[in-house]
Design a protein around this motif. Sequence first.
Motif, PDB file in Angstrom:
ATOM      1  N   MET A   1       0.786  -1.543  -0.401  1.00  0.00           N
ATOM      2  CA  MET A   1      -0.198  -0.266   0.151  1.00  0.00           C
ATOM      3  C   MET A   1       0.869   1.123  -0.142  1.00  0.00           C
ATOM      4  O   MET A   1       0.331   2.265  -0.413  1.00  0.00           O
ATOM      5  N   ARG A   2       2.002   0.794  -0.177  1.00  0.00           N
ATOM      6  CA  ARG A   2       3.261   2.010   0.495  1.00  0.00           C
ATOM      7  C   ARG A   2       3.219   3.253  -1.011  1.00  0.00           C
ATOM      8  O   ARG A   2       3.179   3.949  -1.411  1.00  0.00           O
ATOM      9  N   VAL A   3       3.181   1.663  -1.606  1.00  0.00           N
ATOM     10  CA  VAL A   3       3.655   2.484  -2.842  1.00  0.00           C
ATOM     11  C   VAL A   3       2.512   3.335  -3.958  1.00  0.00           C
ATOM     12  O   VAL A   3       2.455   3.869  -4.652  1.00  0.00           O
ATOM     13  N   LEU A   4       1.536   3.664  -3.197  1.00  0.00           N
ATOM     14  CA  LEU A   4       0.223   4.224  -3.536  1.00  0.00           C
ATOM     15  C   LEU A   4       0.637   5.427  -3.669  1.00  0.00           C
ATOM     16  O   LEU A   4      -0.120   6.590  -4.078  1.00  0.00           O
ATOM     17  N   ASN A   5       1.517   5.818  -2.390  1.00  0.00           N
ATOM     18  CA  ASN A   5       1.815   7.437  -2.636  1.00  0.00           C
ATOM     19  C   ASN A   5       2.325   7.554  -3.528  1.00  0.00           C
ATOM     20  O   ASN A   5       2.794   9.250  -3.921  1.00  0.00           O
ATOM     21  N   LEU A   6       2.774   6.747  -3.994  1.00  0.00           N
ATOM     22  CA  LEU A   6       3.555   7.278  -5.392  1.00  0.00           C
ATOM     23  C   LEU A   6       2.638   8.500  -6.642  1.00  0.00           C
ATOM     24  O   LEU A   6       2.707   8.512  -7.212  1.00  0.00           O
ATOM     25  N   LEU A   7       0.790   7.587  -6.690  1.00  0.00           N
ATOM     26  CA  LEU A   7       0.567   8.416  -7.111  1.00  0.00           C
ATOM     27  C   LEU A   7      -0.154   9.938  -6.907  1.00  0.00           C
ATOM     28  O   LEU A   7      -0.202  10.900  -7.765  1.00  0.00           O
ATOM     29  N   TRP A   8       0.556  10.327  -5.804  1.00  0.00           N
ATOM     30  CA  TRP A   8       0.041  11.893  -5.920  1.00  0.00           C
ATOM     31  C   TRP A   8       2.373  12.518  -5.532  1.00  0.00           C
ATOM     32  O   TRP A   8       2.072  13.851  -5.602  1.00  0.00           O
ATOM     33  N   ALA A   9       2.940  12.267  -5.720  1.00  0.00           N
ATOM     34  CA  ALA A   9       3.935  12.244  -5.246  1.00  0.00           C
ATOM     35  C   ALA A   9       4.574  12.424  -6.495  1.00  0.00           C
ATOM     36  O   ALA A   9       5.608  13.837  -7.434  1.00  0.00           O
ATOM     37  N   LEU A  10       4.327  10.953  -7.799  1.00  0.00           N
ATOM     38  CA  LEU A  10       5.020  11.867  -8.692  1.00  0.00           C
ATOM     39  C   LEU A  10       4.221  13.246 -10.057  1.00  0.00           C
ATOM     40  O   LEU A  10       5.140  13.674 -10.015  1.00  0.00           O
ATOM     41  N   PRO A  11       3.343  12.779 -10.403  1.00  0.00           N
ATOM     42  CA  PRO A  11       2.775  14.571 -10.027  1.00  0.00           C
ATOM     43  C   PRO A  11       3.277  15.264  -9.983  1.00  0.00           C
ATOM     44  O   PRO A  11       3.378  16.470 -10.220  1.00  0.00           O
ATOM     45  N   VAL A  12       3.170  15.623  -9.214  1.00  0.00           N
ATOM     46  CA  VAL A  12       3.599  16.814  -7.974  1.00  0.00           C
ATOM     47  C   VAL A  12       5.481  17.327  -8.169  1.00  0.00           C
ATOM     48  O   VAL A  12       5.571  17.855  -8.448  1.00  0.00           O
ATOM     49  N   ALA A  13       5.610  15.831  -8.392  1.00  0.00           N
ATOM     50  CA  ALA A  13       7.501  16.019  -8.770  1.00  0.00           C
ATOM     51  C   ALA A  13       7.123  16.491  -9.920  1.00  0.00           C
ATOM     52  O   ALA A  13       8.297  17.268 -10.433  1.00  0.00           O
ATOM     53  N   ALA A  14       6.792  15.679 -10.888  1.00  0.00           N
ATOM     54  CA  ALA A  14       6.610  16.032 -12.824  1.00  0.00           C
ATOM     55  C   ALA A  14       5.963  17.632 -12.838  1.00  0.00           C
ATOM     56  O   ALA A  14       6.980  18.398 -13.544  1.00  0.00           O
ATOM     57  N   PHE A  15       5.225  18.510 -11.944  1.00  0.00           N
ATOM     58  CA  PHE A  15       4.636  20.322 -11.720  1.00  0.00           C
ATOM     59  C   PHE A  15       5.711  20.206 -11.809  1.00  0.00           C
ATOM     60  O   PHE A  15       6.116  21.330 -12.203  1.00  0.00           O
ATOM     61  N   ILE A  16       6.787  19.713 -10.720  1.00  0.00           N
ATOM     62  CA  ILE A  16       7.935  20.824 -10.534  1.00  0.00           C
ATOM     63  C   ILE A  16       8.899  21.003 -11.588  1.00  0.00           C
ATOM     64  O   ILE A  16       9.785  21.983 -12.004  1.00  0.00           O
ATOM     65  N   GLN A  17       9.249  19.421 -12.001  1.00  0.00           N
ATOM     66  CA  GLN A  17       9.647  19.706 -13.406  1.00  0.00           C
ATOM     67  C   GLN A  17       9.068  20.627 -14.526  1.00  0.00           C
ATOM     68  O   GLN A  17      10.422  20.900 -15.381  1.00  0.00           O
ATOM     69  N   TYR A  18       8.099  20.596 -14.662  1.00  0.00           N
ATOM     70  CA  TYR A  18       7.470  21.042 -15.974  1.00  0.00           C
ATOM     71  C   TYR A  18       7.771  22.715 -15.484  1.00  0.00           C
ATOM     72  O   TYR A  18       8.502  23.317 -16.497  1.00  0.00           O
ATOM     73  N   TYR A  19       7.734  23.109 -14.396  1.00  0.00           N
ATOM     74  CA  TYR A  19       7.900  24.510 -14.343  1.00  0.00           C
ATOM     75  C   TYR A  19       9.170  25.099 -14.500  1.00  0.00           C
ATOM     76  O   TYR A  19       9.429  25.926 -14.945  1.00  0.00           O
ATOM     77  N   ALA A  20      10.361  24.195 -13.909  1.00  0.00           N
ATOM     78  CA  ALA A  20      12.132  24.455 -14.485  1.00  0.00           C
ATOM     79  C   ALA A  20      12.254  24.538 -15.289  1.00  0.00           C
ATOM     80  O   ALA A  20      12.474  25.529 -16.201  1.00  0.00           O
ATOM     81  N   PHE A  21      11.529  23.080 -16.322  1.00  0.00           N
ATOM     82  CA  PHE A  21      11.549  23.112 -17.809  1.00  0.00           C
ATOM     83  C   PHE A  21      11.020  24.650 -18.944  1.00  0.00           C
ATOM     84  O   PHE A  21      11.928  25.081 -19.404  1.00  0.00           O
ATOM     85  N   VAL A  22      10.063  24.804 -17.981  1.00  0.00           N
ATOM     86  CA  VAL A  22       9.756  26.346 -18.817  1.00  0.00           C
ATOM     87  C   VAL A  22      10.492  27.235 -18.119  1.00  0.00           C
ATOM     88  O   VAL A  22      10.373  28.122 -18.892  1.00  0.00           O
ATOM     89  N   THR A  23      10.679  27.490 -17.007  1.00  0.00           N
ATOM     90  CA  THR A  23      11.659  28.816 -16.346  1.00  0.00           C
ATOM     91  C   THR A  23      12.938  28.836 -17.371  1.00  0.00           C
ATOM     92  O   THR A  23      13.249  29.651 -17.480  1.00  0.00           O
ATOM     93  N   ALA A  24      13.683  27.620 -17.498  1.00  0.00           N
ATOM     94  CA  ALA A  24      14.941  27.442 -17.930  1.00  0.00           C
ATOM     95  C   ALA A  24      15.030  27.561 -19.786  1.00  0.00           C
ATOM     96  O   ALA A  24      15.552  28.085 -20.040  1.00  0.00           O
ATOM     97  N   ARG A  25      13.762  26.677 -20.149  1.00  0.00           N
ATOM     98  CA  ARG A  25      13.513  27.596 -21.308  1.00  0.00           C
ATOM     99  C   ARG A  25      13.500  29.226 -22.057  1.00  0.00           C
ATOM    100  O   ARG A  25      13.945  29.201 -22.729  1.00  0.00           O
ATOM    101  N   ILE A  26      12.537  29.708 -21.101  1.00  0.00           N
ATOM    102  CA  ILE A  26      12.442  31.267 -21.005  1.00  0.00           C
ATOM    103  C   ILE A  26      14.080  32.461 -21.062  1.00  0.00           C
ATOM    104  O   ILE A  26      14.021  32.803 -21.267  1.00  0.00           O
ATOM    105  N   ALA A  27      14.815  31.036 -20.057  1.00  0.00           N
ATOM    106  CA  ALA A  27      16.140  32.167 -19.687  1.00  0.00           C
ATOM    107  C   ALA A  27      17.536  31.269 -20.602  1.00  0.00           C
ATOM    108  O   ALA A  27      18.220  32.232 -20.907  1.00  0.00           O
ATOM    109  N   TRP A  28      16.730  30.102 -21.152  1.00  0.00           N
ATOM    110  CA  TRP A  28      17.884  29.644 -22.477  1.00  0.00           C
ATOM    111  C   TRP A  28      17.376  30.518 -24.099  1.00  0.00           C
ATOM    112  O   TRP A  28      18.021  31.453 -24.564  1.00  0.00           O
ATOM    113  N   CYS A  29      16.178  30.229 -23.920  1.00  0.00           N
ATOM    114  CA  CYS A  29      15.825  30.752 -25.592  1.00  0.00           C
ATOM    115  C   CYS A  29      14.952  32.786 -25.515  1.00  0.00           C
ATOM    116  O   CYS A  29      15.043  33.448 -26.235  1.00  0.00           O
TER     117      CYS A  29
END
Length: 97
Positions: A1-29
């Motif tokens: 049942m502990r693995v079910l915590n990944l159902l909320w943790a992975l989307p939160v981590a992906a959103f943070i990485q997406y926000y970092a990607f958008v910020t890095a793309r604006i800084a780069w381009c």
Amino acid sequence: MRVLNLLWALPVAAFIQYYAFVTARIAWCGLRDCHGLRSALNEPLVFDTLAALLIGAVLSAAVLMLSPWTKNWRLRLIAPAIYSSVIATAILVWLAA
């Protein structure tokens, strides 16, 4: 049942990485297209890009480390760090290409 915590943790981590990607793309381009005709006029802000990717990787790794998805504490410390650094490196390589 502990693995079910990944159902909320992975989307939160992906959103943070997406926000970092958008910020890095604006800084780069800037607000223009990276590969367009006028992209040679933009000088990439390398420090800002690296800072955005580093902050995104650290925050997403922290989210995955703090969620109790496994009892093995070594796996909880190593796997998120590797995952976040691979994603950040892939984004940096994609931006630089």
